[in-house]
Structures are given as C-alpha cells and as structure tokens.
Design a protein around this motif. Structure first.
Motif, PDB file in Angstrom:
ATOM      1  N   ARG A 180       0.823  -1.223   0.000  1.00 35.38           N
ATOM      2  CA  ARG A 180       0.000   0.000   0.000  1.00 35.38           C
ATOM      3  C   ARG A 180       0.853   1.266   0.000  1.00 35.38           C
ATOM      4  O   ARG A 180       0.344   2.357  -0.204  1.00 35.38           O
ATOM      5  N   THR A 181       2.133   1.113   0.281  1.00 31.31           N
ATOM      6  CA  THR A 181       2.992   2.283   0.485  1.00 31.31           C
ATOM      7  C   THR A 181       3.857   2.543  -0.754  1.00 31.31           C
ATOM      8  O   THR A 181       4.116   1.631  -1.541  1.00 31.31           O
ATOM      9  N   THR A 182       4.279   3.767  -0.873  1.00 32.70           N
ATOM     10  CA  THR A 182       5.165   4.110  -1.995  1.00 32.70           C
ATOM     11  C   THR A 182       6.462   4.707  -1.454  1.00 32.70           C
ATOM     12  O   THR A 182       6.579   4.981  -0.261  1.00 32.70           O
ATOM     13  N   GLY A 183       7.401   4.902  -2.349  1.00 37.01           N
ATOM     14  CA  GLY A 183       8.649   5.572  -1.993  1.00 37.01           C
ATOM     15  C   GLY A 183       9.563   4.713  -1.140  1.00 37.01           C
ATOM     16  O   GLY A 183       9.524   3.493  -1.178  1.00 37.01           O
ATOM     17  N   ARG A 186       8.288   1.991   1.291  1.00 39.51           N
ATOM     18  CA  ARG A 186       7.948   0.696   0.711  1.00 39.51           C
ATOM     19  C   ARG A 186       9.145  -0.269   0.800  1.00 39.51           C
ATOM     20  O   ARG A 186       9.006  -1.414   1.200  1.00 39.51           O
ATOM     21  N   THR A 436      -2.305  -0.264  -9.734  1.00 36.85           N
ATOM     22  CA  THR A 436      -0.965  -0.137 -10.288  1.00 36.85           C
ATOM     23  C   THR A 436      -1.050   0.663 -11.577  1.00 36.85           C
ATOM     24  O   THR A 436      -1.760   0.276 -12.505  1.00 36.85           O
TER      25      THR A 436
END
Lengths: 525, 125
Positions: A180-183, A186, A436
């Motif tokens: 669920r997380t980015t950057g 993650r 995505t």
C-alpha cells in the motif's frame, strides 16, 4: 486359563502379566504427561519406548494380540510426536491418552469373556486419522485448531508454534502495508518483511545437531552394553531441517547408528587381528547443499558380508543359485524387505526397523539412500533428503487493476463467469491495495471469477489469468486470517481465504458479497 | 428436578445435572483443563450413583457448550465407562453425548471414546 497357541497360560502368570502391564501403563501415562508439559528428563522418553516395547512383546506372549496391535499403533503415535519434539496438537494428546486407557481396558477384560462393545478397529482407525491429519507434510500441527485450543496449551513447543502463527500474522500485515505504500517506506517495509520471514524460518526449522548427538549417545550406550569399544561422533554444525525431515531422520539415523555399532564394528580382538586400532569409530555427519540435506553414517568396521547377503537372498528366492550379481547389486539387496530381518538386524539394532524400512521412509519423502561397503574397512550409508517448504496447490490470477498476484486454494473450483462486475467481491479494494499505474491488465481486463467449494459459492473480481500451481507456504497464518503470503513460481502471491475476507466487509455495499457467500462463510467457519 | 449430583461451578467450567421427564442429564459449559479433572471425576461418580439410584436407561451428557476438554478430563470419562461396563447387563444404562459438530475436537474425541463401548455410547450432533 488363557490359551496361547497350543499353550495354556496359568492364571498366576496371567495375573502377574496384568500387574506388571498396569505398572508399565502407569509409567507410560505419567511420562507422556511430563513430555507434553516439557517437565520430564530426557531419560523419560527412552523409558516410555522401552516400557511400550516390552508391553507389546509380553502381550503377544500372553495371548493379548489386540493389546499388541494397539501398542504398535501407540508406538507409531509416540514416534511421530517425538519427531515433532512433542509439539503436537490437543487431538494427538487426547488420542495418546485414550490409547493408554484403551490398552488398560483390553488388559482388564477376562480372556474367556466375549469382548462385546469394544470397537478396536474403530479406535485404530481414529489413531490412523490423527496420524494422517496431525503429522502429514502440508498440515502443520495446531494451525487448524480453533483459538481455544491455542489458548489452553502451555508447553514450550506449543508456545513456539503460537509465536510462529502470531509472527505469520504480523509478517502478513507488514507485507500488505508495503504493497500500500510508496517511496522509500515501501523498500523499508519490504526489508522488514524479509527479516520476519527469516525469523519464521528459524521457528519452523530446527537444528539437526541435538538429534544426532542424542542418537550418537544412544549408540555409544549400546556399544557399552555389547562390550565393544566404539567412539561414536556426530557433526552437524549450523544445519537446520524442517520437522518433516527431522521426523524421517529420527528413526533412520538411530537405526543406522545402532546397526553400525551392533554389526559393523568388530570386537576389539578381531580388530587387533586385522591390524586395526582396538576402538572402532562410527561417525554421523550432515551437510546441507541447495534444497537437500545429506546425512552420512560411516564406520571403520568389517563392511557388509556380501557373500552372506548372497546366500540369504538365494535362500529367500531373490537370487537363483546360478546368478552372479555384482557387489553393487548385492548391496542393493540389503534394502530388500525380509533380507534385513533376523540375520541382518538383531533385536538390539532398533525397534524392528530394518534397512528396507529405512529406505522406504527416505523414499516416501522424496529422498534417496545409498550404501557403500569396503570389505574389512567399513561401510558408508548416505541419506539424502529434499528440504522443501510446505506447499499448497493454488489457482491464481492477477488482482484487478494491479500486478499483485492472488491465489486461491485449489480445493475451490474456479471458472470465469459472465456476471456484472458490480456483483463480484473486489478483494483488492477490500485489502486497500493500490491500483498499479500502467498495468497491462487495466480496468478493461477485469472479469468475474466464480469460486465453488462443495455447496459454497463466491464471485470475485479478477484481473489477468495465471496458470497457478504449487505455492510455497512461507508465512503460515491461521484460517481466520483473510490472507497468507505464499510464493508461486518465485513470485510473491496473496493466498486469499474467501470466508475470512467476507468478514472484513462488515456489510459495506461497495464490497458486498456475491450470492452464495454466506454459505461459503459457513463452510469455512 | 434437582439431583444429588453436585454441580461444578468455577470460573472456567460449569456443570449442572437435571432429572426431568425421566431423563438424567448433565450439561457442561466452558472449558475443562487439568484443573477440572478431579471435579469431573467426582461429578461422574456421583452421576453414576444417581443413574443407578433412579434406574434410568439413559444418561445424557451435553457438551455443546463446552469449548474444550483436555486429555486428563477424558480419563475421568473412560473410568466412568469402565465402571458402567463392569455392571451386570440389566443394570447398565446408555450414555448419549450431545456434541457440536463445529467443534472439531469433539467429533474425533467422542468418536474415539465411543469405541470403548459402542453398545453403550451414542454420539449425537
């Protein structure tokens, strides 16, 4: 009086047999409780098997063949439990306890009175079910037990299993959060996930060295009993194996070591006459290579008497007298059932486990065993076993609008259906998985798939199809958890549990269940 | 109607016995671990005496609300069944276990228990 074959057992002897047998049963019962609670010394374990083995033999002599049969099955249960270091579920505990009680009841019955009402066959079938359920490869103990069972257990082994299940749940949460997380977060969450999976491995895989050391000690004691001077050593530094592999090695290594001491190593005088040092050497080593573990039991004894093997094989009709088998063929015959009985294995060489049983046990788990013999110089038995994680056959498909791979236990049938997408449960949305960007299987690729399991039915929103197959269970969670992380063809996948997923919806219209889901929930509950 | 069977009333386990319409029954609620073994053993002995006193043909054990029973407590049931088997046939009574099929442990445990005396034990779900 009790008839035993053509003999009649005097009542006085029968009474004595019963008294001694009850005492043995009491000891076995107390020892089992101690082993389950983790409070018994290591010697208790040997005492249990010795008592049970003797009881079995006595019962057969006394004409209580039913007691003998049940003792054998109880021995199987206890051996399997020992292989799991007594990390067994409550069902095993109950059936072992009942088996001890059942033996007591069979002993109590008067031999000349019909034993109406006792269903020994039915009871043996229950034991077999427990053996199959609790010790089969893909079904780790207590995982399928209700929470109440986990709550009640307090032995160290069970604590480890509970810890493993809790850790599995935490690891799954971390994995989902990483999706669920980015950057940079993650990547950090993915690192944390890997650490947790390694920790799980540590809980599920056990060190091999203690088992080998214990069996080496047992073999040394046997040498002392036989009046032989034998050094038995073991080496398995850092080798960890799954409990299934441990199960297999437990009996096979013990037998092989005892066999080496009993039959391989010559008496000191014979060794001196051959120019060898007085003390014999038996060594067991383990090595892990790739997905296999190899255990080698070697000795510097007299080697296999292949001429004796040839004579025995000919007597059994395995060879014609005019046959001229090679050394390798004769050594292979050592693993033949019947050949490794009285002549090749004495009573001291284990609990009746012949070399044929060793080979059968190894092959059953996909392993192999080879025997090399050097006449006058010793033998080398190599056992090679696959080290694989528990697997589960799954259907698979991409999550809608995502590259995440979903898996469903193949116990459910799966088919694509022509049904409005709004009527399907969106598991990806339910799990708050992000869409995505730029995925090949975008919104247009969404479809509905129907899952069926006995009378249960559920429709899920799915993305692109995937061939599925055997998935490795790297992070086992309980049935109540909606998700478990597995690996399928080297790729992480979310193993979905439909009923548990439904419980997450809380009646939310946006993720309402497809028709039939209530029955699905009942099925899995 | 009350019976002469003393109940079990602990934080974890409750067991009460009734005699109504000629039916002697005991209902277990909660969980039964090793601490409950002595209480259950005493209860079953009293229940056995009561069944003989009342000359019932059947005793019902309701386990539907029992979340779990460990191996120690099952020993008490085996002892009870043994005592029942030792009676002369006319004095024997049947035992009916009422179980909850959703409690997996009950199915296997009770099936195994019934093998001790299939002529005297019935398991109902």
């Amino acid at each position: 009086m009790t008839r035993v074959g053509v003999y009649v057992l005097p009542e006085s002897l029968l009474a004595r047999f019963r008294t001694v047998s009850y005492e043995r049963l009491d000891r076995i019962d107390s020892a089992w409780v101690a082993l389950m609670q983790g409070t018994g010394p290591r010697s208790v374990e040997d005492d249990v098997f010795r008592d049970l083995h003797t009881l079995k033999g006595d019962a057969q002599v006394a004409g209580f063949s039913d007691v003998g049969v049940l003792c054998q099955r109880l021995e199987d249960l206890l051996s399997a439990a020992r292989g799991r270091q007594y990390r067994v579920n409550e069902e095993v505990d109950i059936v072992v306890t009942m088996s001890i009680q059942f033996i007591g009841m069979l002993l109590r019955k008067k031999s000349d009175v019909p034993r109406t009402g006792i269903d020994l066959e039915g009871f043996l079938a229950q034991i077999q079910e427990v053996l199959t359920d609790a010790f089969q490869r893909t079904d780790a103990p207590v995982i399928h037990q209700p929470a109440t069972h986990l709550r009640l257990a307090d032995t160290p082994g069970r604590n480890a299993i509970r810890a493993s299940l809790r850790l599995g749940s935490v690891a799954t949460t971390v994995y989902l959060e990483h999706l669920r997380t980015t950057g940079r977060s993650r990547a950090r969450l993915r690192d944390a996930w890997h650490i947790l999976v390694r920790e799980l491995e540590g809980l599920e895989w056990v060190p091999l060295a203690p088992l080998l050391e214990r069996h080496a000690t047992s073999a040394s004691q046997l040498a002392t009993e036989l009046g032989k001077d034998v050094r038995v050593t073991s080496e398995a530094v850092g080798i960890r194996v799954s409990v299934d592999v441990l199960d297999t090695l437990n009996t096979t290594v013990l037998h092989a070591l005892r066999n080496a001491v009993d039959h391989g190593i010559e008496p000191s005088a014979a060794r001196r006459a051959r120019g060898k040092e007085c003390a014999g050497n038996v060594r067991v080593t383990a090595d892990a290579a790739g997905d296999f573990v190899e255990v080698v039991i070697s000795d510097d004894g007299q080697g296999v008497d292949t001429e004796a093997v040839r004579r025995r094989a000919a007597a059994l009709g395995l060879l014609a007298t005019e046959d001229s088998p090679s050394e390798a063929q004769l050594l292979e015959l050592v693993f033949h059932a019947g050949l490794s009985t009285r002549d090749a294995v004495s009573d001291t060489s284990g609990r009746g486990v012949g070399m044929d049983a060793v080979k059968t046990a190894v092959i059953r788990v996909g392993g192999s065993v080879t025997l090399e013999s050097f006449r006058g110089r010793g033998t080398k038995l190599s056992i090679r076993l696959p080290q694989t994680r528990s697997t589960i056959d799954v259907h698979a498909f991409r999550a809608p609008r995502s590259n995440v791979l979903f898996a469903i236990d193949s116990g459910w049938t799966l088919e694509q259906v022509d049904r409005p997408l709004e009527a399907a449960l969106d598991a990806a949305a339910l799990l708050e998985l992000p869409v995505t960007e730029g995925t090949l299987d975008g919104v247009d690729a969404c479809r509905a798939v129907r899952l069926r399991h006995i009378n249960a039915e559920l429709t899920l929103l799915a993305g692109a199809a995937h061939p599925g197959g055997p998935a490795q269970r790297i992070c086992v969670t309980v049935q109540e958890d909606p998700v478990e992380i597995v690996t399928l063809g080297g790729e992480d996948a979310l193993l979905l549990r439909p009923a548990a997923l439904l419980a997450l919806t809380h009646g939310d219209a946006a993720v309402r269940p497809a028709p039939g889901l209530d029955s699905a929930r009942r099925q899995e509950a | 109607m009350t019976t002469q069977v003393p109940p079990i009333t602990t934080a974890e386990l409750n067991a009460t016995s009734t005699f109504e319409g000629g039916q002697l029954a005991t209902r277990f609620v909660g969980t039964a671990d090793s601490r409950a073994m002595k209480s259950i053993d005493s209860l079953l002995k009293a229940l056995h005496e009561e069944a003989l006193r009342l000359q019932v043909r059947e005793v019902t054990i309701d386990l539907t609300q029992l979340e779990f029973m460990n191996s120690s407590c099952f020993k008490a049931f085996v002892t009870w069944i043994g005592n029942l088997q030792d009676l002369e046939s006319p004095k024997q009574y049947s035992i009916v276990f009422k179980s909850d099929d959703n409690k997996h442990w009950q199915r296997r445990s009770l099936e195994a228990l019934s093998c001790f005396a299939v002529d005297l034990i019935r398991v109902e779900t």
